[in-house]
Design a protein around this motif. Sequence first.
Motif, short mmCIF file in Angstrom:
data_model
loop_
_atom_site.label_atom_id
_atom_site.label_comp_id
_atom_site.label_asym_id
_atom_site.label_seq_id
_atom_site.Cartn_x
_atom_site.Cartn_y
_atom_site.Cartn_z
N ARG A 118 -70.85 -71.29 -73.01
CA ARG A 118 -69.54 -71.86 -72.66
C ARG A 118 -68.60 -70.77 -72.16
NH1 ARG A 118 -66.64 -76.93 -75.24
NH2 ARG A 118 -68.76 -77.59 -74.79
N GLN A 119 -68.64 -69.60 -72.78
CA GLN A 119 -67.81 -68.50 -72.30
C GLN A 119 -68.25 -68.05 -70.90
OE1 GLN A 119 -65.04 -67.55 -73.90
NE2 GLN A 119 -65.58 -69.19 -75.34
N VAL A 121 -69.53 -70.01 -68.49
CA VAL A 121 -69.08 -70.96 -67.46
C VAL A 121 -67.56 -70.86 -67.27
CG1 VAL A 121 -71.01 -72.51 -67.82
CG2 VAL A 121 -68.91 -72.89 -69.12
N TYR A 122 -66.82 -70.57 -68.36
CA TYR A 122 -65.37 -70.40 -68.22
C TYR A 122 -65.06 -69.18 -67.35
CZ TYR A 122 -64.61 -73.86 -71.93
OH TYR A 122 -64.57 -75.02 -72.67
N ARG A 123 -65.81 -68.10 -67.55
CA ARG A 123 -65.58 -66.89 -66.76
C ARG A 123 -65.96 -67.12 -65.30
NH1 ARG A 123 -62.08 -62.80 -67.19
NH2 ARG A 123 -62.55 -61.41 -65.47
N ARG A 125 -65.86 -69.91 -63.69
CA ARG A 125 -64.80 -70.73 -63.08
C ARG A 125 -63.59 -69.86 -62.75
NH1 ARG A 125 -62.51 -76.19 -65.79
NH2 ARG A 125 -64.14 -77.13 -64.50
N LYS A 126 -63.21 -68.97 -63.67
CA LYS A 126 -62.05 -68.12 -63.44
C LYS A 126 -62.26 -67.23 -62.22
CE LYS A 126 -59.09 -64.67 -65.64
NZ LYS A 126 -58.86 -63.84 -66.84
N LEU A 144 -68.25 -80.74 -71.28
CA LEU A 144 -68.10 -79.96 -70.07
C LEU A 144 -67.88 -80.85 -68.85
CD1 LEU A 144 -70.78 -77.17 -70.57
CD2 LEU A 144 -68.30 -76.96 -70.70
N GLU A 147 -64.38 -81.59 -68.56
CA GLU A 147 -63.61 -80.44 -68.10
C GLU A 147 -63.84 -80.17 -66.62
OE1 GLU A 147 -63.96 -76.99 -70.60
OE2 GLU A 147 -64.19 -78.22 -72.40
N PHE A 149 -66.92 -79.70 -64.96
CA PHE A 149 -68.09 -78.92 -64.57
C PHE A 149 -69.21 -79.83 -64.08
CE2 PHE A 149 -65.98 -76.01 -67.54
CZ PHE A 149 -66.04 -74.81 -66.86
N HIS A 249 -58.14 -59.82 -70.09
CA HIS A 249 -57.75 -61.16 -70.54
C HIS A 249 -56.33 -61.58 -70.18
CE1 HIS A 249 -61.47 -61.55 -72.78
NE2 HIS A 249 -61.25 -60.38 -73.35
N HIS A 251 -53.63 -62.89 -68.08
CA HIS A 251 -53.60 -63.60 -66.80
C HIS A 251 -52.48 -63.09 -65.90
CE1 HIS A 251 -56.59 -66.41 -68.21
NE2 HIS A 251 -55.88 -66.60 -69.30
#
Length: 335
Positions: A118-119, A121-123, A125-126, A144, A147, A149, A249, A251
């Motif tokens: 999960r971390q 896929v979040y990264r 996306r970012k 997901l 969200e 995905f 981290h 933003h």
Amino acid sequence: MVRRVWIAFIALVVTLIVGTAGLMVTEHLSLARAIYLTVQTVTTVGFGDIEPQTDAGHIFLIFMMLSGVGVMLYFAGLLMAFLIEGQLAGVYWRRKMNKKIQQVQDHVIVCGAGRVGRQVVYRLRKEGAQCVVIEQKEDLANELIEEGFLVINSDATHDETLIMASIEKAKGLISALPEDALNVFVTLTAKGLNPNIQVVARMDHPESEKKLLRAGADKVISPATLSGWRMAMSMLKPISVEYLETVIHDHNIEIEMVELKIDEGSCLIGETLLTSGIKQQTGAMVLAILRGDQVISNPSAGDQLSQGDLLIVLGLRDQLHRLEKLAANLSNCKT
């Protein structure tokens, strides 16, 4: 549920065929009248306008009533449950998602959406990278999907699942499954389907690293090792680690690290770091130069750049954008 509905539908069709054939044989009815009486029986309508004339016909219809009506009610019940539970809409959205997955290319496939996955896929996306997630647990997959995905709810170790994820068009695969053996299997399968794909695999036990590399993994990462190193450095060098965490981290700070390849025709070919204007014109900092198997760390101002070099650069986002334009802009090349 979908499979059960289809099985019940096939059973109903078979019942209608057997009933029609049986009435044609026992009652010598035409095809149309036999179908009509069979449907009357299994739907319990029973208008009574067609009556069996033989004992065999009566006995056959008794069996039809006991079996056919049961099949019909079972099918109707499943169909109603299918519609009421909204699974018809779910099928529609899954088909729509599968079409989107078939259209993606140069994406990253992430196998496993647990704590590590999960971390990942979040990264991704970012960073603006397109990814397709494969997760076997339905609840994690649905989370997901909500969200936004692209998710395939299936087993990543199956060839057809990776093919469904358009592995032939993917640029990379990250195997973040909880067991090392599964990650080895996924790596082998992925490399078999797409030998050119870059594979990054998770490992929990140090002895699994060699197996993953032999299976074809390009990079093997141990979450436990990275976490241990970070915890130790947080104790020994807290200020440095706090700064790195802020850079990564926060933003509000857009410091990034990128890889810039010097392609044919680039204005940077033949220039040194000093004469290239990278620092002066963009403000970005070149941390290392990768030239084949050679790694030039902390390069000096006199190091010359060559075609095919890979620059590891650190800088603000707008600085890195200016650097990319500088490397590709032929009109600014010196004559």
